[in-house]
Design a protein around this motif. Sequence first.
Motif, short mmCIF file in Angstrom:
data_model
loop_
_atom_site.label_atom_id
_atom_site.label_comp_id
_atom_site.label_asym_id
_atom_site.label_seq_id
_atom_site.Cartn_x
_atom_site.Cartn_y
_atom_site.Cartn_z
N PRO A 144 19.71 34.75 48.43
CA PRO A 144 20.68 33.66 48.52
C PRO A 144 20.02 32.34 48.20
N GLU A 145 20.76 31.45 47.57
CA GLU A 145 20.23 30.15 47.22
C GLU A 145 20.18 29.25 48.43
N PRO A 146 19.18 28.33 48.50
CA PRO A 146 19.00 27.54 49.72
C PRO A 146 20.12 26.57 49.99
N VAL A 147 20.95 26.20 48.99
CA VAL A 147 21.99 25.22 49.24
C VAL A 147 23.35 25.84 49.44
N ARG A 148 23.42 27.19 49.46
CA ARG A 148 24.74 27.81 49.48
C ARG A 148 25.51 27.46 50.75
N GLU A 205 9.00 29.12 50.38
CA GLU A 205 9.75 29.43 49.16
C GLU A 205 9.27 28.49 48.06
N ARG A 206 8.48 29.03 47.17
CA ARG A 206 7.88 28.21 46.12
C ARG A 206 8.94 27.78 45.11
N PRO A 207 9.16 26.48 44.96
CA PRO A 207 10.17 26.04 44.00
C PRO A 207 9.71 26.28 42.57
N THR A 208 10.68 26.48 41.69
CA THR A 208 10.36 26.62 40.28
C THR A 208 10.02 25.26 39.69
N ARG A 209 9.47 25.28 38.49
CA ARG A 209 9.15 24.02 37.83
C ARG A 209 10.40 23.19 37.59
N VAL A 210 11.48 23.87 37.25
CA VAL A 210 12.74 23.16 37.02
C VAL A 210 13.21 22.49 38.31
N GLN A 211 13.08 23.18 39.44
CA GLN A 211 13.48 22.60 40.72
C GLN A 211 12.62 21.40 41.07
N VAL A 212 11.32 21.48 40.78
CA VAL A 212 10.42 20.35 41.03
C VAL A 212 10.86 19.14 40.21
N VAL A 213 11.19 19.38 38.95
CA VAL A 213 11.68 18.30 38.10
C VAL A 213 12.96 17.70 38.69
N VAL A 244 20.34 18.42 49.01
CA VAL A 244 19.82 19.47 48.12
C VAL A 244 18.31 19.32 47.96
N ILE A 245 17.87 18.08 47.74
CA ILE A 245 16.45 17.81 47.59
C ILE A 245 15.70 18.12 48.88
N PHE A 246 16.23 17.66 50.02
CA PHE A 246 15.58 17.93 51.30
C PHE A 246 15.51 19.43 51.57
N THR A 247 16.57 20.16 51.23
CA THR A 247 16.59 21.60 51.47
C THR A 247 15.47 22.30 50.71
N ILE A 248 15.30 21.96 49.45
CA ILE A 248 14.27 22.60 48.63
C ILE A 248 12.87 22.27 49.16
N VAL A 249 12.65 21.02 49.52
CA VAL A 249 11.33 20.60 50.01
C VAL A 249 11.02 21.25 51.36
N ILE A 250 11.99 21.25 52.28
CA ILE A 250 11.76 21.84 53.61
C ILE A 250 11.58 23.34 53.50
N ALA A 251 12.38 24.00 52.67
CA ALA A 251 12.25 25.44 52.50
C ALA A 251 10.89 25.80 51.92
N ALA A 252 10.36 24.95 51.04
CA ALA A 252 9.04 25.21 50.47
C ALA A 252 7.96 25.14 51.55
N VAL A 259 18.11 25.20 56.01
CA VAL A 259 16.93 26.05 56.13
C VAL A 259 17.03 26.94 57.37
N VAL A 260 17.56 26.41 58.46
CA VAL A 260 17.75 27.21 59.67
C VAL A 260 18.67 28.40 59.36
N SER A 261 19.79 28.11 58.69
CA SER A 261 20.75 29.16 58.36
C SER A 261 20.13 30.17 57.40
N ARG A 262 19.39 29.68 56.43
CA ARG A 262 18.76 30.58 55.46
C ARG A 262 17.72 31.46 56.11
#
Length: 312
Positions: free
Chosen positions: A300-304, A119-127, A106-114, A167-170
């Motif tokens: 769609p959410e990046p981890v779906r 895809e700019r993560p929200t502050r909550v996602q950064v936390v 989940v963490i890798f997905t958010i970082v790679i997608a950014a 990220v590839v799928s997204r």
Amino acid sequence: MVSARTMEPMSLRDSLLAALVATIWGFNFVVIDWGMDGVPPLVFVAVRFAVVMLPALFLVPRPNAPWRTVVAVGVFMSLGQFGFLYAAMDAGLSPGLAALVLQAQVIFTIVIAAGVLRERPTRVQVVGVVVGSAGLVVVGFGRGGDVPAMALALCLLGALSWGIGNVVSRSAGVVGGLSLVVWSAMVVPVPALLLSLGIDGPAAVADGFAAFGWPAVLSTLYTAGLASLVGYAVFNSLLARNESAYVVPWVLLAPVVAMASAWLLLDQVPSAGESAGGLLLVVGVLVAMRSRRAPQKRAPEPVRVGAGQSTQ
């Protein structure tokens, strides 16, 4: 497709189904550990995905995605994720800790997608990413003496590969589905077998097939049939009826089941450091998975996609 309006919370029936799938996926790690005795990890991966791909020839239609996407998902989500995971468990990583560390996807997905999709993560996602990363550091330093650093690193590579596949799928706009799981599995068996021949040697591969007894057969039927095909089909039916923000967090029950079953059946008690780091990781993932609501059309959410294959 989920509408932009907020959907109702999951029904009791769907909640029980989600808990059942997460339990199947959690126990899956113990079954892998039980069946892999004497079989090289990549040989085990090849056999598992050969069984998964069989329905593609008869029952499951080809996914609505270009071949390059199907191949890339197969390489990263299936071959990479499970090749590294099985190698990590073969190198001494316990089923419970493997299930936990794999959630770093989940963490890798958010970082790679950014970085890749902007895809700019929200502050909550950064936390959530920061807290989850801190949990991984604590797990790394607090692992028991019986857990080699190499095994932990291999599992993290599996989580990274899974994140890349997400990220590839997204980026291709593919919504997770049983067809994508089955057809992308066709990419795995031959490369996994060739890699095993190169890494383990022909003699070890031959010995592995000779050692493929009833435990390995039953483990393969569970991981391929119950965890991959049945589990993913039910999970995606839940995603079709409910918001993913209600469904995906249930996946975090899988590491709990894996650690509890490994404790009860294999006498693998997690250390205090592993438990503390694991709790931090789970909290971070829960925070990072909080959905970002757009005012009009929700993306769609990046981890779906990844979560559905989470712990097969």
